[in-house]
Design a protein around this motif. Structure first.
Motif, mmCIF file in Angstrom:
data_model
loop_
_atom_site.group_PDB
_atom_site.id
_atom_site.type_symbol
_atom_site.label_atom_id
_atom_site.label_comp_id
_atom_site.label_asym_id
_atom_site.label_seq_id
_atom_site.Cartn_x
_atom_site.Cartn_y
_atom_site.Cartn_z
ATOM 1 N N LYS A 63 -14.606 6.358 -11.434
ATOM 2 C CA LYS A 63 -13.561 6.779 -10.484
ATOM 3 C C LYS A 63 -12.480 7.494 -10.819
ATOM 4 N N PRO A 64 -11.950 8.777 -10.682
ATOM 5 C CA PRO A 64 -10.918 9.662 -11.233
ATOM 6 C C PRO A 64 -9.582 9.246 -10.636
ATOM 7 N N ILE A 65 -8.739 9.140 -11.397
ATOM 8 C CA ILE A 65 -7.268 9.152 -10.825
ATOM 9 C C ILE A 65 -6.221 9.957 -11.575
ATOM 10 N N ALA A 66 -5.530 11.008 -10.727
ATOM 11 C CA ALA A 66 -5.010 11.893 -11.685
ATOM 12 C C ALA A 66 -3.443 11.762 -11.426
ATOM 13 N N GLU A 67 -2.660 12.651 -11.964
ATOM 14 C CA GLU A 67 -1.208 12.532 -11.942
ATOM 15 C C GLU A 67 -0.656 11.303 -12.833
#
Length: 219
Positions: A63-67
């Motif tokens: 699962k991607p998390i950005a910033e």
């Protein structure tokens, strides 16, 4: 329980990647660092961050998390060991406030000072100095911004402090000096030699060479 899969899409010379690596190391989380070529972004990066198409991106069990700041908050909430935010709601809010002050105001002011020329640079330099003085005032005889332990503000600020010193050495701009900011330098030296942070910061000579190419392009 199956072992968690943690991957970080980043660039070794990015202060934003470094923020995330620092938090992961401080919490003792095993992860795989995947170096991105921003001139030829990978399908994984484009798929993981389709909105901004930027690094860093944390992949936790796919699962991607950005910033970077959002990732730091996610790391804190997911792995409770070695907290980087205080338990008290007011103190947590203040930590978030000062972290935002560093990356939205101090960093932008320094970048403007480095990028401008002449009278505009002098004005930008004074603005940056005022902001950094305000930040330095938050140490108030504390070892770290987080008190006795490294916290969110320290993670964001130490990366900024490290990169700014390198950039000003490349550009010749005297902004962040020990004479002007003795407490910040005391804190910075102490913080940069702490386990978890020291291993996250890229080699200074390598970062200097990288930024010389960026700020002093050949003819």
């Amino acid at each position: 329980m199956a072992e968690e899969e943690v991957k970080l899409l980043g660039v070794w010379a990015s202060p934003f990647s470094c923020r995330v690596e620092t938090a992961l190391k401080l919490k003792g989380i095993k992860y795989e660092f995947i170096e991105e070529d921003l001139a030829n972004k990978s399908p994984l990066l484009l798929e993981s961050n389709p909105v901004h198409k930027k690094i860093p991106v944390l992949l936790h069990n796919g699962k991607p998390i950005a910033e970077s700041i959002v990732i730091l908050e996610y790391i804190e909430q997911t792995w409770k060991v070695n907290p980087i935010l205080p338990g008290d709601p007011y103190e947590r809010a203040m930590a978030r406030f000062w972290a935002k002050f560093v990356y939205e105001q101090c960093l932008l002011a320094v970048r403007k000072a480095c990028a401008s020329k002449g009278k505009e640079q002098e004005q930008a330099k004074e603005e940056a100095i005022d902001l950094l003085k305000t930040l330095e005032g938050q140490l108030k005889d504390k070892r770290f911004f987080g008190g006795d332990t490294i916290g969110l503000v320290d993670i964001v600020a130490i990366v900024t402090w490290y990169w700014v010193q390198v950039i000003q050495e490349v550009t010749g701009l005297e902004l962040l000096t020990e004479e002007r900011f003795p407490e910040l330098f005391r804190w910075g030296d102490d913080c940069a030699n702490c386990s978890g942070i020291k291993e996250s910061l890229p080699p200074r000579d390598k970062l200097l060479a990288y930024n010389k190419d960026r700020y002093m392009p050949s003819d």
